[in-house]
Design an enzyme around this catalytic site. Sequence first.
Site, PDB file in Angstrom:
ATOM      1  N   LYS A 155       0.670  -1.127  -0.031  1.00 15.01           N
ATOM      2  CA  LYS A 155       0.070   0.130   0.127  1.00 15.01           C
ATOM      3  C   LYS A 155       0.869   1.277   0.115  1.00 15.01           C
ATOM      4  O   LYS A 155       1.739   1.560   0.940  1.00 15.01           O
ATOM      5  CB  LYS A 155      -0.848   0.106   1.135  1.00 15.01           C
ATOM      6  CG  LYS A 155      -1.739   1.209   1.477  1.00 15.01           C
ATOM      7  CD  LYS A 155      -2.182   1.545   2.809  1.00 15.01           C
ATOM      8  CE  LYS A 155      -3.167   2.998   2.951  1.00 15.01           C
ATOM      9  NZ  LYS A 155      -2.090   4.063   2.537  1.00 15.01           N
ATOM     10  N   GLU A 229       9.528   2.563  10.982  1.00 14.68           N
ATOM     11  CA  GLU A 229      10.383   3.551  11.065  1.00 14.68           C
ATOM     12  C   GLU A 229       9.510   4.626  10.835  1.00 14.68           C
ATOM     13  O   GLU A 229       8.840   5.238   9.780  1.00 14.68           O
ATOM     14  CB  GLU A 229      11.260   3.290   9.636  1.00 14.68           C
ATOM     15  CG  GLU A 229      12.462   4.582   9.454  1.00 14.68           C
ATOM     16  CD  GLU A 229      12.948   4.924   8.245  1.00 14.68           C
ATOM     17  OE1 GLU A 229      13.182   6.103   7.928  1.00 14.68           O
ATOM     18  OE2 GLU A 229      13.014   3.803   7.560  1.00 14.68           O
ATOM     19  N   CYS A 263      14.362  10.572   5.308  1.00 13.77           N
ATOM     20  CA  CYS A 263      14.045   9.922   6.381  1.00 13.77           C
ATOM     21  C   CYS A 263      15.396  10.306   7.446  1.00 13.77           C
ATOM     22  O   CYS A 263      15.234  10.453   8.474  1.00 13.77           O
ATOM     23  CB  CYS A 263      13.952   8.409   6.467  1.00 13.77           C
ATOM     24  SG  CYS A 263      12.545   7.861   5.435  1.00 13.77           S
ATOM     25  N   GLU A 362      10.614  17.328  14.288  1.00 14.55           N
ATOM     26  CA  GLU A 362      10.780  17.174  12.918  1.00 14.55           C
ATOM     27  C   GLU A 362      10.457  18.056  11.936  1.00 14.55           C
ATOM     28  O   GLU A 362       9.124  18.609  12.091  1.00 14.55           O
ATOM     29  CB  GLU A 362      10.105  15.694  12.340  1.00 14.55           C
ATOM     30  CG  GLU A 362      10.494  15.147  11.030  1.00 14.55           C
ATOM     31  CD  GLU A 362       9.968  13.821  10.826  1.00 14.55           C
ATOM     32  OE1 GLU A 362      10.803  13.205  10.107  1.00 14.55           O
ATOM     33  OE2 GLU A 362       8.982  13.478  11.111  1.00 14.55           O
TER      34      GLU A 362
END
Length: 461
Positions: A155, A229, A263, A362
């Site tokens: 997905k 993650e 990432c 972040e």
Amino acid sequence: MTMIQCISPVDGSVYAERPAMTAEAAAEAVGRARKAQKAWAKRPLEERVQLVLKGRARLNEMSGDVVPELAWMMGRPVRYGGEYRGFNERSNYVASIAADALAPIVVEDSRAFERRIEREPHGVVFVIAPWNYPYMTAINTVAPALMAGNTVVLKHASQTVLVGERMVKAFVEAGVPEDVFQNLFLDHDTTARLISEGLFDFINFTGSVEGGRSIERAAAGTFTGIGLELGGKDPGYVMEDADLDAAVDVLMDGATYNSGQCCCGIERIYVHESLYDRFVEKSVAWVSNYKLGNPLDNETTLGPMANKRFAKVVREQIADAVSKGARALIDPKLFPADDGGAYLAPQILVDVDHSMPFMREETFGPAVGIMKVKTDGEAIGLMNDSRYGLTVSLWTKEADRAARIGHELETGTVFMNRADYLDPALVWTGVKETGRGGSLSVLGFHNLTRPKSYHLKKVTT
């Protein structure tokens, strides 16, 4: 009917859309994957490995479509040529170690006993892939999962809605059976329902912290294995003996490449006071050379962020930091394409500290904060002052020093004199709110299989 849409950051148009599957249709597809898994696992390992490599090769043949599709869907400039280098490197490496990684651990093979531990596939592996590196992040799990004998249901994020479809097309055309590797278009509710019903044997998710929490909540009580993650706020530390020019080049690239949507992108940098002024000066010059613009233009070196709402978060963090005393060093006039929407100029902030969300939360955009430090101890404390832990980038000429510092850092990977790279021979993993589990390397194969012990006592006379 719910439509899953990709709103292109290039011009705000609907670039692609697909109807979301009903829960019933999705469950049927997973059922087909489960039915196909035993036969797939019975095929020789080398046959499975070669079919995956043929799928990789077939996708390479589609580069003329893949590269502009990525530009339209998530904004990466076509000049960078897609994700084939990492996609191929990771596929080839896991293929090269598959036999050893999946080999039995023989404890005893004598006249009296056979004792060994074998690796068995979980069954149906569900891969939920992100939009920032949609091919590379997916292949981290797809390739070893298929090689190990699992079937895979993929997905993808709505922002890169065409990626899963294209990956499956390539692999099926290369000979992987249709039910062994499937792409499903799913909304969040249907995804949660499938997980909560225990239809998968292992789930791998790359995405936000909140997304990871949602998956854990949905899987609660099913005992399904999960690899996550999630977020990151990766730091760099430039020591007094660092190669200054190399540090600037790699860290600035790590902070801004792919519009900072990496990432393991560098989001905060700590520089020894003896190099601080020169590092900042060189970094400003480096970042100022970007050309922000349409990613379909070969001269563009920095494209838009994948969605204007992502750019909004970055602008808000920068504005908040400036209001609290930070200084922005990049002249916005250098980037006339910055439209206040998805097209966002890169930025470097100084006079920052950890009271600012910009240095703790972040950012996931082309902006980085730089702080001056005096000692290794001060740098270690600042690098660990985060709820995330994916990678750190240490800059020094002394490997022993980097290793000593690395032992004190709360992170998944310690880099010395490089950054923003995924080594397929090493496990890719994180700590704290970055997640748990790991992909690639021998350990990646172990996470995608389960151990089974054999204790065979032989009949003796």
